[in-house]
Design a protein around this motif. Structure first.
Motif, short mmCIF file in Angstrom:
data_model
loop_
_atom_site.label_atom_id
_atom_site.label_comp_id
_atom_site.label_asym_id
_atom_site.label_seq_id
_atom_site.Cartn_x
_atom_site.Cartn_y
_atom_site.Cartn_z
N UNK A 32 0.85 -1.18 0.00
CA UNK A 32 0.00 0.00 0.00
C UNK A 32 0.89 1.24 0.00
N UNK A 33 0.38 2.30 -0.61
CA UNK A 33 1.11 3.56 -0.68
C UNK A 33 1.64 3.96 0.69
N UNK A 34 2.89 4.37 0.73
CA UNK A 34 3.49 4.83 1.98
C UNK A 34 2.73 6.04 2.51
N UNK A 35 2.39 6.01 3.79
CA UNK A 35 1.66 7.10 4.40
C UNK A 35 0.17 6.85 4.51
N UNK A 36 -0.34 5.84 3.80
CA UNK A 36 -1.76 5.51 3.94
C UNK A 36 -2.04 5.02 5.35
N UNK A 37 -3.21 5.38 5.87
CA UNK A 37 -3.59 5.01 7.23
C UNK A 37 -4.78 4.05 7.19
N UNK A 38 -4.51 2.80 6.91
CA UNK A 38 -5.57 1.80 6.88
C UNK A 38 -6.09 1.56 8.30
N UNK A 39 -7.35 1.20 8.44
CA UNK A 39 -7.90 0.97 9.78
C UNK A 39 -7.27 -0.25 10.43
N UNK A 40 -7.24 -0.24 11.74
CA UNK A 40 -6.72 -1.38 12.51
C UNK A 40 -7.85 -2.30 12.93
N UNK A 41 -9.01 -1.74 13.29
CA UNK A 41 -10.11 -2.54 13.80
C UNK A 41 -11.41 -2.18 13.07
N UNK A 42 -12.23 -3.21 12.85
CA UNK A 42 -13.55 -3.01 12.27
C UNK A 42 -14.41 -4.25 12.50
N UNK A 43 -15.68 -4.12 12.17
CA UNK A 43 -16.62 -5.23 12.19
C UNK A 43 -17.58 -5.01 11.02
N UNK A 44 -18.68 -5.75 10.99
CA UNK A 44 -19.66 -5.55 9.93
C UNK A 44 -20.34 -4.20 10.04
N UNK A 45 -20.24 -3.54 11.20
CA UNK A 45 -20.82 -2.21 11.40
C UNK A 45 -19.77 -1.15 11.71
N UNK A 46 -18.80 -1.46 12.54
CA UNK A 46 -17.79 -0.50 12.96
C UNK A 46 -16.84 -0.16 11.81
N UNK A 47 -16.59 1.14 11.63
CA UNK A 47 -15.67 1.65 10.61
C UNK A 47 -16.05 1.23 9.19
N UNK A 48 -17.32 0.94 8.96
CA UNK A 48 -17.82 0.64 7.61
C UNK A 48 -18.45 1.90 7.03
#
Length: 418
Positions: A32-48
């Motif tokens: 992934x592009x350097x500097x991108x901030x992908x999520x660490x935690x999620x669920x079917x509802x959280x951070x969707x």
């Protein structure tokens, strides 16, 4: 071998682009592009941010270009998408990356159910990932045909001249090298590699596979290397890792691994070595020096990992000096890329077919139940998060900036910090 080797995945203007324009990203290696901030935690509802239902079925991975997501699907003319012997519409779909709205859907081919090839239960009739190059979209449906569309969904050309009988369906994705679209057609009894002209779709060259393996079907996606000024398309298949001249299709060299077949994982490159899986039945990971000519099996293999943990489906991931593997039973491994020595090996999740990615010192590995395991990159195993969507998935990740795109059996998720 003291060679200066540079990795190219396509000789196109978007080579250095941060966009996710082909299988495993624009670099083709899962980074992934350097500097991108992908999520660490999620669920079917959280951070969707959104989840959208997709028509039909397909395991092609989502790609992203200029704010749009592209993927393919096979839409059966029946409620049962897995039923055999029914007609299917093979389509390309574009979505708005921010909202998930379907912008257009174009039928590329009509699949005749009476002539349908049987597929594996883990496969679909739309499993090859599209690719963007020269502001055009190229989609591939294996023996069903290949097409070029503009970015508004208009079909510019199609090619259905490369006929063969697949086993378990189609899987490998194409690459673009200069003015050639290159892919494998590894169906028995006579597997071959082919290139189409990107402007017209006409066949540029067709090269038979030089293999003695008894099972000749495979599904691999190639990479491109520059070896001392010579371009080499690296495309593993049944029996060997092969290298081809992208302009002529001539076989340059091959390094054998016996009866390995049904090769799926896309190889990666680093430290002057190609890291490739031998496929079924007993997979091994080989570290092979590129270059040379003819059969280089005895001279070019640096090391081989033949113990458990080698993948049959998920591509390897190279991060710095470490090579990460995730096998079909959910075993994760970290190897020293230069020697093949094992740093750690742990059961991570359930069966894994999707290819892992790396972002900001984290490894993201997705299992077939829709759970992503986030692991700290390094020589010690450290599981940072376990994120379940509770939907079956076999497709590999797409990435749009700071967002993960995960395709499931029925839909597509956009996941990011909210």
């Amino acid at each position: 071998m003291n060679r200066l080797l540079c990795l190219f995945l396509s000789l196109t203007p978007w080579l250095a682009s941060a966009e996710w324009t082909q299988f495993r990203g624009s670099g083709g290696q899962g980074h992934v592009e350097e500097g991108a901030q992908l999520p660490l935690e999620w669920s079917a509802e959280k951070n969707v941010t959104w989840r959208v239902d997709l028509p039909g079925k397909g395991w092609s991975s989502p790609i992203v270009h200029q704010g749009k997501i592209y993927l393919t699907a096979a839409i059966a003319e029946t409620r049962d998408q897995d039923r055999t012997g029914v007609d299917r519409s093979l389509v390309t779909i574009a979505l708005d990356a921010k909202s998930g709205e379907i912008l257009w859907q174009t039928q590329v081919f009509q699949q005749d159910g009476a002539r349908e090839a049987r597929i594996h239960k883990k496969n679909s009739h739309a499993s090859s990932t599209p690719i963007i190059a020269w502001d055009h979209l190229f989609v591939h449906f294996g023996h069903q045909g290949t097409a070029c569309l503009n970015l508004d969904g208009k079909v510019l050309w199609t090619n259905q001249d490369l006929t063969y009988k697949p086993v378990h369906g189609n899987g490998g994705s194409p690459i673009v090298v200069g003015d050639k679209l290159i892919f494998s057609c590894d169906g028995p009894p006579d597997p071959f590699v082919a290139a189409l002209h990107v402007k017209t779709g006409r066949v540029a060259w067709k090269t038979p596979r030089n293999t003695k393996a008894s099972k000749k079907f495979s599904f691999c996606t190639p990479i491109l290397l520059d070896v001392d000024g010579r371009k080499e398309v690296i495309l593993p298949g049944s029996g060997s890792v092969f290298a081809y001249d992208p302009q002529t299709g001539a076989e340059l060299w091959r390094s054998g691994y016996g009866e390995g077949y049904s090769v799926v994982p896309r190889p990666v490159f680093g430290h002057g070595l190609i890291f490739a899986s031998s496929g079924y039945d007993r997979p091994a990971i080989y570290a092979v020096h590129p270059g040379g000519s003819g059969d280089v099996t005895k001279s070019h293999i640096e090391w081989a990992h033949t113990a458990k943990g080698a993948p049959r489906n998920a591509s390897p991931l190279l991060v710095g000096d470490e090579l990460y593997l995730f096998d079909d039973k959910g075993i994760g491994s970290c190897l020293d890329a230069k020697t093949g020595d094992v740093h750690w090996q742990e059961r991570v999740g359930s069966d894994m077919s999707a290819s892992p990615i790396h972002s900001n010192g984290k490894i993201y590995a997705l299992d077939e139940q829709g759970t992503t395991y986030v692991i700290e990159a390094g020589t010690d195993f450290n599981l940072l998060a376990e994120n379940a969507l509770e939907e079956r998935t076999l497709a590999s990740f797409g990435v749009d900036g700071d967002a993960l795109l995960i395709r499931t059996e029925t839909g597509l998720f956009r996941i990011e910090e909210r």
